[in-house]
Write an enzyme that holds these catalytic residues in place. Structure first.
Site, short mmCIF file in Angstrom:
data_model
loop_
_atom_site.label_atom_id
_atom_site.label_comp_id
_atom_site.label_asym_id
_atom_site.label_seq_id
_atom_site.Cartn_x
_atom_site.Cartn_y
_atom_site.Cartn_z
N ASP A 149 0.81 -1.23 0.00
CA ASP A 149 0.00 0.00 0.00
C ASP A 149 0.84 1.27 0.00
O ASP A 149 0.36 2.34 0.40
CB ASP A 149 -0.94 0.01 1.21
N LYS A 194 -0.62 4.52 -1.19
CA LYS A 194 -1.61 5.27 -0.40
C LYS A 194 -1.02 6.53 0.22
O LYS A 194 -1.77 7.42 0.63
CB LYS A 194 -2.19 4.38 0.71
N HIS A 246 -3.16 -6.51 -5.91
CA HIS A 246 -3.83 -7.08 -4.74
C HIS A 246 -5.31 -6.74 -4.67
O HIS A 246 -6.04 -7.30 -3.85
CB HIS A 246 -3.12 -6.69 -3.43
N HIS A 247 -5.81 -5.82 -5.53
CA HIS A 247 -7.24 -5.53 -5.60
C HIS A 247 -7.90 -6.12 -6.85
O HIS A 247 -9.06 -5.80 -7.13
CB HIS A 247 -7.48 -4.01 -5.55
N ASP A 306 -5.23 -9.04 2.79
CA ASP A 306 -5.56 -7.61 2.75
C ASP A 306 -7.02 -7.37 3.12
O ASP A 306 -7.33 -6.51 3.95
CB ASP A 306 -5.27 -7.07 1.35
#
Length: 317
Positions: free
Chosen positions: A183, A186, A236-237, A265
């Site tokens: 992440d 972010k 990862h999404h 996650d």
């Protein structure tokens, strides 16, 4: 003289080391044959690129513990106040180190992948010693550390998951580093969006979703970044049905390592309290995930559930 090869994690203070196996950089405090005198010296070996250690049982402590024999993990309910405090301090320290490393990478500093190795090893040992208590305490995160503790928690979950699948330790370490870095993008999201309490509007949602590609671009600039770390950061999404982001790829293009990272996650995100929501129980989160097989690899998800403390998974499968 009896020479015995042991795993580096079996090494203890008082043992006499005849030789170290694997790459090793000379340290002025460590000779070629030496007694492990203190925790600092022990830590330098545990955190180093060492695959094994040869000890002389005639010259030092010869009690070698089975590295597979671990004390039973304590749940939040059974842990003492002192044990909870110790784990909380470990998490706080690891979160601070995660913050420092992630901000350095985000700012474009020349930080090699090796800089993450000591932290990854530390996370691995913490999870090895007390996974349930670590996961319980990591839910208690403050607003300003949420992103860093989430990254730490995903890394720890990946370590635990990978070891339950008997993956080799090099892959376990890479998965831990990938969890820490997944992440990093972010950090580019404005704080007022990242911590917004209400629902995101369409424009804000796009900004948030861009974190995967932003993070991937940042990591690609770092020399020697492993492909598994890059893949997990970018994908990862993604979802098995092709409805994820950023590229909407389907299951045949999603690696097992990425599928594992998605499970860890989402599980941590669902069970953690945020400024805009209460955290779900482990049972609620896992039941929801089991009902959404279009998003998760069902076989891996079942293996993940089995790896957790039975107290966390009652009635799920």
């Amino acid at each position: 003289m009896v020479i015995k090869r042991i795993d580096k994690n079996q090494l203890e203070i008082g043992m006499f080391v005849e030789a170290i196996e694997g790459p090793w950089q000379n340290d002025s405090s460590v000779g070629r044959r030496f007694v492990v005198k203190d925790a600092t010296q022990l830590a330098s070996i545990l955190n180093g690129k060492v695959s094994g250690v040869f000890i002389n049982t005639a010259l030092g402590n010869n009690t070698v513990r089975d590295s597979s024999a671990r004390p039973a993990s304590k749940s939040m309910k059974s842990a003492t106040k002192e044990e909870k405090l110790l784990v909380a301090q470990q998490i706080h320290s690891q979160a601070d180190e995660t913050r420092t490393l992630l901000q350095g990478v985000f700012e474009g500093k020349d930080i090699s992948i090796d800089a993450f190795t000591p932290l990854a090893d530390d996370v691995g040992r913490t999870m090895d010693e007390n996974p349930s208590l670590f996961m319980g305490m990591s839910r208690l995160r403050s607003r300003d550390t949420a992103t860093f503790v989430h990254s730490l928690s995903v890394a720890a979950l990946l370590v635990h998951f990978a070891r339950s699948l008997d993956m080799d330790e090099k892959t376990v370490q890479l998965l831990c580093i990938a969890g820490l870095l997944h992440d990093v993008g972010k950090l580019a999201i404005p704080i007022h969006i990242l911590h917004k309490q209400g629902p995101l509007d369409a424009e804000e949602r796009i900004i948030v979703q861009n974190h995967t590609e932003q993070g991937h671009r940042i990591l690609k600039k770092q020399e020697g970044m492993p492909q598994i770390v890059l893949d997990i950061c970018l994908s990862h999404h993604e979802r098995l049905d092709g409805k994820g982001y950023p590229n909407g790829i389907k299951s045949n293009k999603i690696s097992n390592e990425v599928r594992m990272s998605t499970i860890c996650d989402v599980f941590d995100a669902l069970t953690s309290a945020r400024s805009y929501k209460k955290g779900w129980s482990s049972q609620q989160a896992l039941t929801w995930m089991m009902a959404h097989e279009e998003q998760f690899d069902r076989t891996l998800l079942r293996r993940f559930i089995i790896s957790l403390d039975p107290e966390m998974t009652k009635g799920v499968i």
